[in-house]
Design a protein around this motif. Structure first.
Motif, short mmCIF file in Angstrom:
data_model
loop_
_atom_site.label_atom_id
_atom_site.label_comp_id
_atom_site.label_asym_id
_atom_site.label_seq_id
_atom_site.Cartn_x
_atom_site.Cartn_y
_atom_site.Cartn_z
N MET A 151 -19.42 -25.87 -43.29
CA MET A 151 -19.23 -25.49 -44.79
C MET A 151 -19.59 -26.74 -45.40
O MET A 151 -19.52 -26.57 -47.06
N LEU A 152 -19.50 -27.83 -45.15
CA LEU A 152 -19.85 -29.10 -45.86
C LEU A 152 -21.40 -28.67 -47.08
O LEU A 152 -21.40 -28.80 -48.10
N ASP A 153 -22.44 -27.69 -46.61
CA ASP A 153 -23.20 -27.77 -46.70
C ASP A 153 -23.03 -26.93 -47.92
O ASP A 153 -23.60 -26.00 -49.51
N GLU A 154 -22.23 -25.37 -47.54
CA GLU A 154 -21.67 -24.43 -48.59
C GLU A 154 -21.17 -25.43 -49.65
O GLU A 154 -21.59 -25.45 -51.58
N ALA A 155 -20.59 -26.33 -49.63
CA ALA A 155 -19.63 -27.24 -50.77
C ALA A 155 -21.20 -28.04 -51.90
O ALA A 155 -20.62 -27.68 -53.30
N LEU A 156 -21.36 -27.83 -50.81
CA LEU A 156 -23.21 -28.83 -51.69
C LEU A 156 -23.78 -28.17 -52.14
O LEU A 156 -24.67 -27.92 -53.38
N ALA A 157 -23.58 -26.75 -52.21
CA ALA A 157 -24.71 -25.70 -52.33
C ALA A 157 -24.37 -24.96 -53.67
O ALA A 157 -25.09 -25.04 -54.48
N ALA A 158 -23.15 -25.31 -53.60
CA ALA A 158 -22.21 -25.01 -54.97
C ALA A 158 -22.32 -26.25 -56.26
O ALA A 158 -22.65 -25.43 -57.43
#
Length: 922
Positions: A151-158
């Motif tokens: 989920m954190l990777d998705e946040a940083l991808a955004a």
């Protein structure tokens, strides 16, 4: 000057805003003003303006959103959730509301609601990064590290530079011991955004964890300069200052925290913690009470409340708080440790062992728990398991002298006396500073009557603690036990020469003075202590007790006892002494007032609750007495006494069913309690339920065939029914199972009751031959002989007992009375000796007074009897003897008044026939 001007301008601005509102500012203008306050991090002023906007326009979606944001920043998450949900209902953009609402739900650990919110579609990159960062934190808190990282990777991808996501990434690196990687991330954030408060505070936390205290403090202060409302930074600084033993700085930081958020739960927590470290328990309790009103389920708050209650010796309350804390957060080691200590202090060793189980992991048990587990198992009667834990504690830390000493004491309790004393000697010799083994060795040696070993251990202790009064006090105690009176006195006096206020030595010398019939000297011992230490409550109580024995007025004693209460308001002993003084005077109202004041100050002390129950019963308030004993039963779950007292109260009120219910309830909690079993058997017998009583007694015999108590109960049941032969058989069976004095006495009594005098005498002779040192049985025989007017036999038994206890005033008094019945001239000298050894004891004064009157010394005899009546006015038999003495010396008017008082007692005084005869003769 600048600071004062700044504050003045801020106040003026706020007043102007309020005046403007009153004059009719538009909602738009107030909304703009609120946004300005939010930009300055002035949440309080912004909240006022936003509420003013909503008062005029309750459907303003933007005002709802901004108010929710301000409340979240101020820590009021419950109110923030209400406002943010209203903002959503009013169609404020979800991209702005949902990320904030997610943070609110996370702060409340509402994970299910957060999962539902995660389905919301977010268009903006920053809003999506914000939401997914919160969701990553939620997954991490739920113990799902892999899902959290995804989920954190998705946040940083955004949004690759979203600071909160990068901060969470840094926290994960810290958890994986990658401190360098965490520092790199934080430094990168601060390079791009040097005003990022959260980055500064995380950097401070990281530096603090690394032990770089000065740098950490500077980083916290930088964060607070940017955002004074950052409560976590205030809290961290307070904790850091406390750790560095700088309470003044911690107090100053708390003041700053209270200025920005005086009623925030975290502020209350820090206030309570700081007060607790200063031993200011009243302030700590007030703060933690305020905290728990706002957050009743806060594990840290419950833990602190438990610690405060434990230090206040309110074990029932401490256990309640600490159990709740552990239910919410089982990993709270301090809460678990304190709960175990509270259970041990209140005698609940089984619960202490049970509480320790989650942290006892076989060979992997953390060393911090080993010694505590040893103590818990030792108190619970399992010396073998205790020894194992102490051995492991010693192995884990070979320098731990306390654990080594505890191991030796466990071996001593297990019966390995020589080995244990040898271990204690070795431990004591191995350290030049630690004295725990020395003390244990001294106590154990005296207990096993190895006085020379004790004296040698005291000499070794003196090398470690030269010129300390404790050493000389211990030596005095050992010499006294050895029989060296003069040596003991010199040692105690040396202790007082070092410290004139050393109470243990003064008390020992006072006892020696009393035995030597020097009560005035005994009082002077405590007066000397008080001259050096005017607030020594124990010395005041000891002095009050001596003065009471000397016949002092109750009013004088009360004054001294109240001084002791003022000196030690949290100690039960002075309050018990005050209650006792009023009870001796039969002053029920003052006793009740003293009880109520005591319970208000110290609500959970068993001894005070027991006294309170008795006083309430005496005042006729049985319901309150029962409530008190019900509370006492919760406080002392291993004691039968509260249930027995409840039953006594109910029986006195002729409520037999209630009494049976109390005893049965007690037995359900304490199925092995013989006291409760005996009370139920007695209740059965009083109600004519002989078979039920016998069945209960025989159940005990089956459960404990090697114990005598079941046979004792069966014999008592038969004796109550005057079935003497069956009673004798039961007692004999009990004596075969386990010889006991009580059974021997009972068998003798029923043989006499059955008219089998020769058999009774043979039993008594045989028992004394087998148990020549059974003084209790011989005393019973003496009293039995007196009742049968066999004064010669009674005198012979008393003389035998006095051969072993030549200075026992009770035995001297009883022998004097017996010889008086035989007109033996030696009676008077024995009574005089008893009175000199124990002056101002009404029973002894009664014996001496009657003997003096009979020998023609009427004036002194009457004076003694009058004083005895004054000291114990409720003792009707002494009052009767006083009346007889008055008649014999010619004072018939005073005699008549005394006899008339006795006649008012009616059936409560069995000698009413004699009272009536004497009145008739006047």
């Amino acid at each position: 000057m600048t600071s004062l001007l700044h504050r003045t301008l801020a106040i003026a601005t706020l007043v102007a805003a309020l005046v403007g509102t009153a004059c009719g500012d538009s909602p738009e203008a107030m909304l703009a003003s609120a946004k300005e306050y939010l930009a300055k991090n002035d949440q309080a002023a912004a909240t006022i303006q936003l509420k003013n906007v909503l008062a005029k326009n309750p459907d303003s979606a933007e005002a709802r959103f901004l108010l929710g944001k301000a409340l979240l920043e101020n820590g009021d998450v419950t109110a923030a959730e209400v406002e943010l949900r209203k903002a959503l209902e009013l169609k404020h953009p979800a991209d702005q509301v949902v990320p904030l609402l997610a943070r609110v739900l996370l702060a409340q650990s509402q994970f299910k609601k957060l999962d539902e919110l995660a389905k919301t579609s977010i268009a903006s990159a920053e809003g999506l990064a914000d939401l997914k960062t919160t969701l990553a934190q939620s997954l991490a808190m739920q113990g799902k590290p892999e899902a959290a990282r995804t989920m954190l990777d998705e946040a940083l991808a955004a949004k690759s530079d979203f600071a909160p996501a990068l901060l969470l990434q840094a926290r994960i690196k810290v958890a994986n011991n990658d401190l360098a990687g965490a520092h790199a991330i934080i430094d990168g954030i601060l390079a791009r955004a040097p005003q990022d408060v959260n980055a500064w505070l995380f950097k401070a936390d990281l530096l603090n964890a690394e032990g770089k205290t000065a740098e950490a403090v500077a980083a916290y202060e930088k964060g607070l300069a940017l955002k004074p409302q950052a409560l976590n930074a205030h809290a961290a600084l307070i904790m850091t200052h406390l750790r560095e033993r700088q309470p003044e700085k911690a107090a100053k930081q708390l003041e700053a925290m209270q200025k920005v958020a005086p009623k925030h739960p975290l502020t209350y927590y820090e206030q309570g913690l700081l007060a607790f470290t200063k031993k200011d328990l009243a302030t700590a309790k007030s703060a933690v009470d305020n905290l728990l009103k706002l957050q009743p389920d806060s594990p840290q708050g419950l833990q602190l409340a438990g610690l405060v209650a434990f230090e206040s010796r309110s074990d029932l309350q401490a256990q309640d708080y600490l159990r709740k804390a552990l239910q919410k957060a089982p990993a709270l080691a301090l809460a678990r440790r304190t709960l175990v200590l509270s259970y041990l202090r209140s005698g609940q060793s089984a619960k202490a062992v049970e509480t320790l189980q989650p942290v006892l992991h076989g060979d992997e048990t953390a060393p911090t728990w080993l010694e505590l587990a040893g103590n818990a198992y030792l108190q619970n009667g399992d010396a073998k398991t205790a020894e194992e834990f102490f051995q492991r504690a010693t192995k884990a830390n070979p320098q731990n002298k306390k654990a080594q000493t505890a191991l030796a004491l466990a071996r001593l309790r297990g019966g390995h006396t020589a080995e244990a004393l040898g271990d204690l000697e070795a431990i004591a010799a191995s350290s030049e500073t630690d004295t725990s083994a020395d003390m244990a060795l001294i106590v154990a040696s005296i207990r096993t009557r190895q006085f020379d070993k004790a004296l040698q251990a005291i000499a070794n202790l003196e090398k470690k603690r030269p010129d300390h009064p404790l050493v000389h006090n211990l030596r005095g105690g050992a010499l006294l036990a050895k029989g060296d009176q003069e040596g003991a006195r010199k040692s105690f006096e040396k202790a007082l020469a070092i410290d004139p206020a050393y109470l243990p030595a003064a008390s020992a010398l006072a006892q020696m003075d009393l035995r030597a019939n020097r009560p005035e000297e005994a009082q002077k011992r405590f007066e000397a202590v008080l001259a050096k230490d005017p607030k020594n409550a124990q010395a005041m109580l000891a002095l009050a007790e001596l003065r009471a024995r000397g016949g002092a007025k109750t009013s004088d004693l009360v004054e001294l006892i109240k001084r002791a209460i003022d000196a030690a308001p949290a100690e039960p002993a002075p309050r018990l002494a005050l209650i006792g003084a009023y009870l001796r005077e039969q002053d029920k109202d003052k006793a009740l007032a003293a009880v109520q004041e005591a319970l208000a100050a110290i609500p959970d002390r068993p001894e005070l609750l027991d006294a309170a129950g008795r006083v309430y019963q005496m005042n006729g308030d049985n319901q309150q007495a029962l409530t008190i004993y019900s509370k006492l039963a919760n406080l002392m779950p291993t004691s039968p006494q509260p249930y027995l007292r409840m039953a006594e109260i109910q029986l006195a009120a002729k409520n037999r069913e209630g009494a049976r219910s109390s005893l049965t309830k007690g037995l359900s909690a304490l199925p092995d309690s013989l006291a409760l079993q005996r009370a139920l058997i007695q209740l059965d017998l009083e109600e004519g339920k002989l078979e039920a009583a016998l069945a209960r007694a025989r159940e005990i015999q089956k459960a404990q065939p090697q114990q005598s108590v079941g046979y004792l109960f069966e014999g008592d049941a038969h004796a109550a029914n005057k079935a003497w032969a069956q009673a004798a058989n039961a007692y004999r069976a009990g004596l075969k199972a386990a010889p006991a004095t009580e059974l021997a006495q009972r068998l003798h009594a029923v043989l006499l009751a059955d008219g089998k005098t020769v058999e009774a005498r043979a039993h008594a002779d045989a028992w004394l031959k087998q148990h020549p040192k059974d003084h209790a049985f011989r005393l019973y025989l003496a009293e039995q002989a007196n009742r049968n007017k066999d004064f010669a036999t009674a005198a012979a038994h008393y003389r035998n007992l006095l051969a072993n206890q030549p200075n026992n005033p009770a035995l001297l008094n009883n022998l004097a009375w017996t010889l008086g019945q035989m007109k033996d001239p030696q009676a008077l000298s024995l009574a005089e000796r008893a009175n000199s050894l124990a002056p101002n004891q009404p029973a002894i004064m009664d014996t001496l007074g009657m003997l003096l009157v009979e020998r023609g010394e009427g004036k002194r005899g009457v004076e003694l009897l009058a004083k005895a009546v004054e000291l114990q006015p409720q003792a009707a038999l002494i009052r009767l003897n006083y009346a007889k003495a008055l008649i014999k010396t010619g004072d018939k008017n005073t005699a008549r008044r005394e006899l008339e008082e006795l006649s008012k007692l009616g059936e409560r005084f069995p000698a009413q026939a004699e009272v009536a005869a004497l009145l008739k003769s006047l």
